[in-house]
Structure formats: structure tokens, C-alpha cells
Motif scaffolding. Sequence first.
Motif, PDB file in Angstrom:
ATOM      1  N   PHE A  18      90.256  41.531  67.751  1.00  0.00           N
ATOM      2  CA  PHE A  18      89.070  42.301  67.378  1.00  0.00           C
ATOM      3  C   PHE A  18      88.036  41.403  66.689  1.00  0.00           C
ATOM      4  CE2 PHE A  18      87.016  45.327  64.306  1.00  0.00           C
ATOM      5  CZ  PHE A  18      86.342  46.085  65.249  1.00  0.00           C
ATOM      6  N   GLU A  19      88.486  40.579  65.749  1.00  0.00           N
ATOM      7  CA  GLU A  19      87.576  39.683  65.034  1.00  0.00           C
ATOM      8  C   GLU A  19      86.952  38.662  65.984  1.00  0.00           C
ATOM      9  OE1 GLU A  19      86.493  40.148  62.069  1.00  0.00           O
ATOM     10  OE2 GLU A  19      87.986  41.524  61.269  1.00  0.00           O
ATOM     11  N   LYS A  20      87.734  38.145  66.915  1.00  0.00           N
ATOM     12  CA  LYS A  20      87.213  37.155  67.860  1.00  0.00           C
ATOM     13  C   LYS A  20      86.162  37.787  68.779  1.00  0.00           C
ATOM     14  CE  LYS A  20      87.544  32.888  68.994  1.00  0.00           C
ATOM     15  NZ  LYS A  20      86.977  31.933  68.043  1.00  0.00           N
ATOM     16  N   VAL A  21      86.435  38.988  69.255  1.00  0.00           N
ATOM     17  CA  VAL A  21      85.480  39.695  70.116  1.00  0.00           C
ATOM     18  C   VAL A  21      84.172  39.945  69.377  1.00  0.00           C
ATOM     19  CG1 VAL A  21      85.014  41.920  71.231  1.00  0.00           C
ATOM     20  CG2 VAL A  21      87.164  40.741  71.674  1.00  0.00           C
ATOM     21  N   LEU A  22      84.276  40.416  68.138  1.00  0.00           N
ATOM     22  CA  LEU A  22      83.060  40.677  67.363  1.00  0.00           C
ATOM     23  C   LEU A  22      82.275  39.403  67.110  1.00  0.00           C
ATOM     24  CD1 LEU A  22      84.233  43.364  64.804  1.00  0.00           C
ATOM     25  CD2 LEU A  22      82.553  43.627  66.629  1.00  0.00           C
ATOM     26  N   LYS A  25      80.494  38.563  70.324  1.00  0.00           N
ATOM     27  CA  LYS A  25      79.395  39.506  70.604  1.00  0.00           C
ATOM     28  C   LYS A  25      78.184  39.222  69.726  1.00  0.00           C
ATOM     29  CE  LYS A  25      81.950  43.301  72.563  1.00  0.00           C
ATOM     30  NZ  LYS A  25      81.335  44.260  73.431  1.00  0.00           N
ATOM     31  N   TYR A  26      78.423  38.942  68.443  1.00  0.00           N
ATOM     32  CA  TYR A  26      77.304  38.633  67.558  1.00  0.00           C
ATOM     33  C   TYR A  26      76.663  37.293  67.905  1.00  0.00           C
ATOM     34  CZ  TYR A  26      77.959  42.678  64.557  1.00  0.00           C
ATOM     35  OH  TYR A  26      78.030  43.966  64.071  1.00  0.00           O
ATOM     36  N   GLN A  27      77.463  36.331  68.354  1.00  0.00           N
ATOM     37  CA  GLN A  27      76.890  35.055  68.799  1.00  0.00           C
ATOM     38  C   GLN A  27      76.021  35.263  70.036  1.00  0.00           C
ATOM     39  OE1 GLN A  27      80.485  32.741  69.217  1.00  0.00           O
ATOM     40  NE2 GLN A  27      80.238  31.806  67.204  1.00  0.00           N
ATOM     41  N   ALA A  28      76.484  36.091  70.948  1.00  0.00           N
ATOM     42  CA  ALA A  28      75.701  36.387  72.150  1.00  0.00           C
ATOM     43  C   ALA A  28      74.417  37.131  71.786  1.00  0.00           C
ATOM     44  CB  ALA A  28      76.536  37.219  73.130  1.00  0.00           C
ATOM     45  N   ALA A  29      74.516  38.077  70.869  1.00  0.00           N
ATOM     46  CA  ALA A  29      73.332  38.825  70.440  1.00  0.00           C
ATOM     47  C   ALA A  29      72.320  37.888  69.788  1.00  0.00           C
ATOM     48  CB  ALA A  29      73.727  39.933  69.474  1.00  0.00           C
ATOM     49  N   ASP A  37      64.491  37.338  62.117  1.00  0.00           N
ATOM     50  CA  ASP A  37      65.276  38.047  61.106  1.00  0.00           C
ATOM     51  C   ASP A  37      66.558  38.627  61.698  1.00  0.00           C
ATOM     52  OD1 ASP A  37      63.707  39.862  62.537  1.00  0.00           O
ATOM     53  OD2 ASP A  37      63.565  41.263  60.860  1.00  0.00           O
ATOM     54  N   LEU A  38      66.479  39.124  62.925  1.00  0.00           N
ATOM     55  CA  LEU A  38      67.685  39.633  63.596  1.00  0.00           C
ATOM     56  C   LEU A  38      68.626  38.492  63.980  1.00  0.00           C
ATOM     57  CD1 LEU A  38      66.322  42.493  65.876  1.00  0.00           C
ATOM     58  CD2 LEU A  38      67.706  42.693  63.804  1.00  0.00           C
ATOM     59  N   LYS A  39      68.063  37.378  64.419  1.00  0.00           N
ATOM     60  CA  LYS A  39      68.898  36.212  64.747  1.00  0.00           C
ATOM     61  C   LYS A  39      69.706  35.780  63.525  1.00  0.00           C
ATOM     62  CE  LYS A  39      67.333  32.878  67.581  1.00  0.00           C
ATOM     63  NZ  LYS A  39      67.865  33.000  68.917  1.00  0.00           N
ATOM     64  N   THR A  40      69.039  35.764  62.379  1.00  0.00           N
ATOM     65  CA  THR A  40      69.708  35.378  61.134  1.00  0.00           C
ATOM     66  C   THR A  40      70.822  36.364  60.788  1.00  0.00           C
ATOM     67  OG1 THR A  40      67.689  34.337  60.315  1.00  0.00           O
ATOM     68  CG2 THR A  40      69.352  34.930  58.670  1.00  0.00           C
ATOM     69  N   THR A  41      70.541  37.636  60.924  1.00  0.00           N
ATOM     70  CA  THR A  41      71.534  38.665  60.630  1.00  0.00           C
ATOM     71  C   THR A  41      72.730  38.554  61.571  1.00  0.00           C
ATOM     72  OG1 THR A  41      69.844  40.149  59.771  1.00  0.00           O
ATOM     73  CG2 THR A  41      71.924  41.152  60.436  1.00  0.00           C
ATOM     74  N   GLN A  44      74.862  35.615  60.629  1.00  0.00           N
ATOM     75  CA  GLN A  44      75.683  35.897  59.446  1.00  0.00           C
ATOM     76  C   GLN A  44      76.885  36.766  59.797  1.00  0.00           C
ATOM     77  OE1 GLN A  44      72.693  37.616  56.918  1.00  0.00           O
ATOM     78  NE2 GLN A  44      72.172  35.648  55.972  1.00  0.00           N
ATOM     79  N   TYR A  45      76.659  37.769  60.637  1.00  0.00           N
ATOM     80  CA  TYR A  45      77.767  38.627  61.067  1.00  0.00           C
ATOM     81  C   TYR A  45      78.804  37.831  61.858  1.00  0.00           C
ATOM     82  CZ  TYR A  45      75.093  42.841  59.755  1.00  0.00           C
ATOM     83  OH  TYR A  45      74.402  43.819  59.085  1.00  0.00           O
ATOM     84  N   ALA A  46      78.338  36.973  62.744  1.00  0.00           N
ATOM     85  CA  ALA A  46      79.253  36.148  63.531  1.00  0.00           C
ATOM     86  C   ALA A  46      80.076  35.241  62.618  1.00  0.00           C
ATOM     87  CB  ALA A  46      78.477  35.312  64.549  1.00  0.00           C
ATOM     88  N   GLN A  47      79.431  34.645  61.624  1.00  0.00           N
ATOM     89  CA  GLN A  47      80.146  33.778  60.687  1.00  0.00           C
ATOM     90  C   GLN A  47      81.192  34.560  59.902  1.00  0.00           C
ATOM     91  OE1 GLN A  47      76.944  31.942  58.404  1.00  0.00           O
ATOM     92  NE2 GLN A  47      77.495  29.977  59.308  1.00  0.00           N
ATOM     93  N   GLN A  48      80.842  35.767  59.481  1.00  0.00           N
ATOM     94  CA  GLN A  48      81.789  36.576  58.712  1.00  0.00           C
ATOM     95  C   GLN A  48      83.021  36.921  59.549  1.00  0.00           C
ATOM     96  OE1 GLN A  48      81.762  37.524  55.339  1.00  0.00           O
ATOM     97  NE2 GLN A  48      83.859  37.927  55.958  1.00  0.00           N
ATOM     98  N   HIS A  49      82.809  37.270  60.795  1.00  0.00           N
ATOM     99  CA  HIS A  49      83.954  37.608  61.645  1.00  0.00           C
ATOM    100  C   HIS A  49      84.771  36.369  61.981  1.00  0.00           C
ATOM    101  CE1 HIS A  49      83.348  41.864  61.996  1.00  0.00           C
ATOM    102  NE2 HIS A  49      82.056  41.650  62.164  1.00  0.00           N
ATOM    103  N   GLN A  50      84.136  35.212  62.071  1.00  0.00           N
ATOM    104  CA  GLN A  50      84.876  33.966  62.273  1.00  0.00           C
ATOM    105  C   GLN A  50      85.724  33.658  61.041  1.00  0.00           C
ATOM    106  OE1 GLN A  50      84.983  31.952  65.174  1.00  0.00           O
ATOM    107  NE2 GLN A  50      86.745  31.175  64.038  1.00  0.00           N
ATOM    108  N   GLN A  51      85.174  33.883  59.863  1.00  0.00           N
ATOM    109  CA  GLN A  51      85.935  33.679  58.622  1.00  0.00           C
ATOM    110  C   GLN A  51      87.110  34.645  58.541  1.00  0.00           C
ATOM    111  OE1 GLN A  51      83.057  34.082  55.487  1.00  0.00           O
ATOM    112  NE2 GLN A  51      82.252  32.008  55.760  1.00  0.00           N
ATOM    113  N   ASN A  52      86.885  35.895  58.940  1.00  0.00           N
ATOM    114  CA  ASN A  52      87.976  36.877  58.960  1.00  0.00           C
ATOM    115  C   ASN A  52      89.086  36.412  59.891  1.00  0.00           C
ATOM    116  OD1 ASN A  52      86.361  38.426  57.302  1.00  0.00           O
ATOM    117  ND2 ASN A  52      85.827  39.923  58.873  1.00  0.00           N
TER     118      ASN A  52
END
Length: 61
Positions: A18-22, A25-29, A37-41, A44-52
Motif C-alpha cells: 500500500f505504501e509503495k503504491v501510494l 502514485k504521488y510521484q506520478a501526480a 504548489d501542487l507539485k511540492t505537496t 512531500q506526500y510521496a516522501q512520507q509514504h517512502q519513509q513509511n
Amino acid sequence: MANLTSKELSALSDQLDFEKVLCCKYQAAEQECCAQDLKTTFHQYAQQHQQNYDCLLKFLK
């Protein structure tokens, strides 16, 4: 590390997936987005899921 049941290992495996998929997906987005501003967000989401993902994987080692 305590011995984990097969059910717990299965749940951890599912969460890793689940974390890898997210993250992907955020990297693709982020790549598809034009608004900075959306690219930055998304980044950040992609990094958080990678850390998880990394944290869960580290727990299993």
C-alpha cells in the motif's frame, strides 16, 4: 524482534504494498502536475509514504 504470526506478517506485507503504491502514485501526480504548489505537496506526500515503507521494512529486518 518478537515473533510475528502469519496474519501479522501478511498485514505488514499488505501495508508495504500500500505504501509503495501510494508513493508511486504521488510521484506520478507530481510529474503530471503543472502547478508548483501542487507539485511540492505531491512530492512531500510521496516522501512520507517512502519513509513509511522504509520504516516498515526496517522493522521486518
